[in-house]
Design an enzyme around this catalytic site. Sequence first.
Site, PDB file in Angstrom:
ATOM      1  N   LYS A  43      -9.120  -1.015   1.979  1.00 17.26           N
ATOM      2  CA  LYS A  43      -8.817  -0.467   0.652  1.00 17.26           C
ATOM      3  C   LYS A  43      -9.883  -0.918  -0.338  1.00 17.26           C
ATOM      4  CE  LYS A  43      -5.048  -0.339  -2.772  1.00 17.26           C
ATOM      5  NZ  LYS A  43      -3.675  -0.817  -3.095  1.00 17.26           N
ATOM      6  N   SER A 120      -0.373   2.652  -4.003  1.00 24.54           N
ATOM      7  CA  SER A 120      -1.752   2.941  -4.334  1.00 24.54           C
ATOM      8  C   SER A 120      -2.692   2.875  -3.123  1.00 24.54           C
ATOM      9  CB  SER A 120      -2.254   1.948  -5.388  1.00 24.54           C
ATOM     10  OG  SER A 120      -2.217   0.616  -4.894  1.00 24.54           O
ATOM     11  N   SER A 144       2.969  -0.609  -2.903  1.00 15.21           N
ATOM     12  CA  SER A 144       1.763   0.154  -2.576  1.00 15.21           C
ATOM     13  C   SER A 144       1.361   0.156  -1.117  1.00 15.21           C
ATOM     14  CB  SER A 144       0.586  -0.342  -3.428  1.00 15.21           C
ATOM     15  OG  SER A 144       0.770   0.026  -4.776  1.00 15.21           O
TER      16      SER A 144
END
Length: 407
Positions: A43, A120, A144
């Site tokens: 990420k 996210s 997330s």
Amino acid sequence: MTNKEVVTGAARLIELGALAPEGDFALAPTGKGVLDGTTFAIKDLFDVAGRVTGCGNPDWRRTHEPARQHAAVVARLLEAGARAIGKTITDELAFSLNGQNFHYGTPRNSAVPERIPGGSSAGSAAAVAGHACDFALGTDTGGSVRIPAALNGIFGIRPSHDAVDETGCMTLAESNDTVGWFARDAEMLRRVGEVLLPVDIGGSTTFGEVYLPRDAWALARDAVAAALQPARDRAVAAIGPAIGITLATEAGGLATWRQTFGFLQMREIWAQHGAWVEETRPHFGPEIAERFALSKETAAEPMGEAAQFRETITRRLDDMLSTGGVLIIPTAADIAPLKSLSAADSAAFRASTLCLTCIAGLARLPQVTLPVGRVDGAPIGLSLIARKGRDRALLELAARLAPLICR
């Protein structure tokens, strides 16, 4: 792992719309271990030496220097034999649960392409669900990892707060942030935990009772609750007796827990990023801009009793789970919304979702979500929550239950 296979992984990230800006690179393993031969995605909140950590926003990328070294978890995974295939898209500064980045697009939900992937950690979830890699790093502050895992039909873990080293990862809200990861099977999820998690502390080494919170289950849409029930019943049969409880006995119920979580989170977010926002005046997508504006307003309010309320909840859940208990709840109240969802629908989805994710968030507990079925063709997830510090045991339980409940 051959160069051709690595290139294929990066190309697959592009196909999935999951590749972060300047994320097309590979990192070779630096050692050997339990992750030999595996691949992972990162990420774009984690540092990679020599590259700017973009955090999903062009102005953040513009105003920050390249990292001097890898984030601690990236380094450990490489040392354990895994190979990185690139960086994945995140919602802006990780401040969303939708997975729709205003600047860089929406990664594909391979299970239901017309629906959002959740965020996210959207790109990392898309990478795993889309078979670009074996596992992927994400972060989980308000859900997330848990939510995109459930919406994409894969496994995900939010560890106990402070269980995994966050050095080299952007901070959103310090007392809520965790480093999590995704996998397509429970055994891979557990193997990554062998590398990243400390030895469990305290409590029984086995799980012997299941708590089923009525107020959490009442949040799920009827069709979702009905589809989850067979998996829940099989999990109860494998673990031990079921105990029905009401988690939030306070006025307002779990909505009050969610409001407390949001209040504390927004204060921390503004304390962490407010100065940068005021100085840079970054271009945010509309929903993210509204949340930062609300964070500024919230930070100006008196603290009141929110912190004490959080500690009360923490003690309550710690006591409940201290002798081998596990909470079982729906991961999300509904299936992934359509990409065309209105602002009102987005707010409603976020509110109902946070009523569930704030349970582990407030009490800093580990939570694993397992893919256990579908509603209207879209994946749904069932979550296991254990006492703080029992992350490895929870992953072992998930691996034991997966063949029984993941159908």
